[in-house]
Design an enzyme around this catalytic site. Structure first.
Site, PDB file in Angstrom:
ATOM      1  N   ASP A  49       0.788  -1.280   0.068  1.00 51.76           N
ATOM      2  CA  ASP A  49      -0.059   0.011   0.030  1.00 51.76           C
ATOM      3  C   ASP A  49       0.967   1.327  -0.092  1.00 51.76           C
ATOM      4  O   ASP A  49       0.590   2.135  -0.641  1.00 51.76           O
ATOM      5  CB  ASP A  49      -0.913  -0.073   1.235  1.00 51.76           C
ATOM      6  CG  ASP A  49      -0.383  -0.217   2.626  1.00 51.76           C
ATOM      7  OD1 ASP A  49       0.892  -0.699   2.514  1.00 51.76           O
ATOM      8  OD2 ASP A  49      -1.064  -0.097   3.491  1.00 51.76           O
ATOM      9  N   ASP A 189      -7.669  -0.647   5.307  1.00 54.26           N
ATOM     10  CA  ASP A 189      -9.090  -1.074   6.263  1.00 54.26           C
ATOM     11  C   ASP A 189      -9.983  -0.180   6.319  1.00 54.26           C
ATOM     12  O   ASP A 189     -11.110  -0.647   6.224  1.00 54.26           O
ATOM     13  CB  ASP A 189      -8.244  -1.100   7.643  1.00 54.26           C
ATOM     14  CG  ASP A 189      -6.950  -1.747   7.838  1.00 54.26           C
ATOM     15  OD1 ASP A 189      -6.604  -2.300   6.616  1.00 54.26           O
ATOM     16  OD2 ASP A 189      -6.136  -1.662   8.804  1.00 54.26           O
TER      17      ASP A 189
HETATM   18 MG    MG Z   1      -5.892  -1.894  13.070  1.00 51.91          MG
END
Ligand code: MG
Ligand code: ADP
Length: 396
Positions: A49, A189
């Site tokens: 990433d 996330d």
């Molecule tokens: Mg985390």
């Protein structure tokens, strides 16, 4: 998956009950609403990433629920079933490192949304949290908490929560984690928690933030994705993570590129670097290629064929990037020996979780094999989660 060591997902309304009960016992009365956001697992694309690469996570059927009510006095009061530690303060008390502990993820969201001009300074909330995402296992309980609460704040403040409206919520959640909690996170996330679609993985291009939903239906392919939480403590994560990032940044400078994604000739780039930067760079470049390979296979519904790329990803993380651990290697090796099509560590490494892509009729054998291997090596007993690709943050 009902057996010792296996944790089945439960319906979102069952996850909400403890949050609502804690809300009543702490604050009295009922919440204005209840919101949920999922944990995630990264199918492939690890440690790429921050190199402008591609990642392919999907949302888990394990989630964090927040019961929230607006306060008119500008106070934020947060409690969780996970800990006795509660927090009560105002926006003026929020700054890098403050509050310390878990409340940073909640207070940081309001702080960031205030900074970006989305909420006013006088806004306050009572918040009660409950989660079925294992905390600290690399399955992103932190983003689940941030995103559930960010969506709650947006709804209660009258902000849009459609796809466009979720972009600033993702940004605020990332800022909460980076700047207030002080944890490095690339944004994968939070993006998957806010944009995941059931039956799909989210192909996220970290160079420009572009996303594409890639079909991922394990069940109809006769496959299961087993998440193996090794229950091993994270070790040295902060220092090692920073060290890997610094190595990649230096490699970029030496190669004259902005990110490794911009490298055209991978072999020449690796040959131009010295050790260990060469091996680290080889991991990133081959991993980005593996993500593309996996996304193409999934587009054609060839789920079983993805296994080989998963296993190659693990070898690359273990040997070239050196972020695996004895527990993760044991889990991956045992899963493969018991008939998995592929297996790899997932998340940042040095502990946390692994995944195994398994023919449906080999799930029991893989679970038994992994448990047996851990026991015979005197490692912690892993727990196993089921991983059907699930949906994004929502209001109940
Ligand atoms: Mg985390
Ligand atoms: P991961 O996101 O992989 O689970 P992190 O270290 O990034 O691991 O985040 C875990 C932290 O997030 C916990 O230490 C805690 O501060 C916070 N957290 C996550 N879920 C909860 C919860 N249900 N209640 C309170 N704090 C939580």
């Amino acid at each position: 998956m009902n057996a010792p060591h296996r944790v089945d997902p439960v319906d979102v309304h069952a996850v909400a009950k403890p949050a609502e009960a804690l809300f009543r016992s702490t604050f009295g009365g009922t919440a204005d609403g209840v919101w949920a956001a999922p944990g995630r697992v990264n199918l492939i694309g690890e440690h790429v990433d921050y190199a402008g690469g591609l990642v392919l996570p999907f949302a888990l059927p394990y989630m964090t629920v927040v019961a929230v009510r607006v306060r008119e006095d500008g106070i934020l009061h947060a409690v969780s079933t996970h800990t006795d530690e509660s927090w009560r303060g105002s926006l003026a008390d929020v700054a890098p490192g403050h509050p310390a502990g878990w409340a940073a993820y909640v207070a940081g969201v309001v702080w960031a949304l205030h900074r970006s001009g989305h909420v006013s300074a006088g806004i306050g909330f009572d918040v009660a949290v409950h989660s079925t995402v294992p905390v600290g296992s690399g399955l992103s309980s932190s983003a689940a908490l941030e995103c559930a609460f960010a969506l709650a704040v947006a709804d209660l403040a009258g902000l849009p929560t459609d796809a466009a409206g979720r972009q600033p919520l993702v940004a605020a959640s990332i800022r909460a984690e980076n700047e207030i909690a002080g944890a490095s996170t690339g944004g994968m996330d939070q993006s998957v928690a806010m944009f995941a679609r059931p039956g799909h993985a989210l192909l996220l291009d970290c160079r420009d933030g572009a996303t594409r939903h890639v079909p991922l239906d394990f069940e109809s392919a006769g496959a299961r994705l087993v998440v193996i939480d090794t229950n091993a403590p994270h070790r040295l994560v902060d220092g090692q993570y920073g060290n890997r990032r610094a190595t990649i940044e230096k490699a970029c400078a030496d190669l004259g590129v902005t990110t490794l994604r911009d490298v055209v000739d991978a072999d020449a780039a690796v040959a131009a670097l010295s050790s260990p930067a060469a091996a680290r760079t080889r991991h990133v470049l081959t991993e980005i290629r593996r993500v593309t390979e996996v996304a193409r296979l999934l587009d054609r519904g060839r789920i079983a064929d993805v296994g080989d790329a998963l296993t190659r990803s693990h070898a690359s993380l273990r040997d070239d990037y050196e972020v695996s651990s004895v527990e993760l290697d044991a889990a991956v090796d045992a899963a493969l020996e018991a008939g998995a099509w592929g297996a790899r560590m997932t998340g940042g490494g040095f502990g946390g979780s692994a995944i195994a892509l398994v023919p449906a009729d080999r799930v029991d054998a893989v679970v038994e094999g992994v448990v047996h291997r851990a026991a015979s090596a005197s490692l912690p007993t892993p727990q196993f989660l089921s991983a059907e690709p699930s949906g994004s943050a929502h209001r109940l």
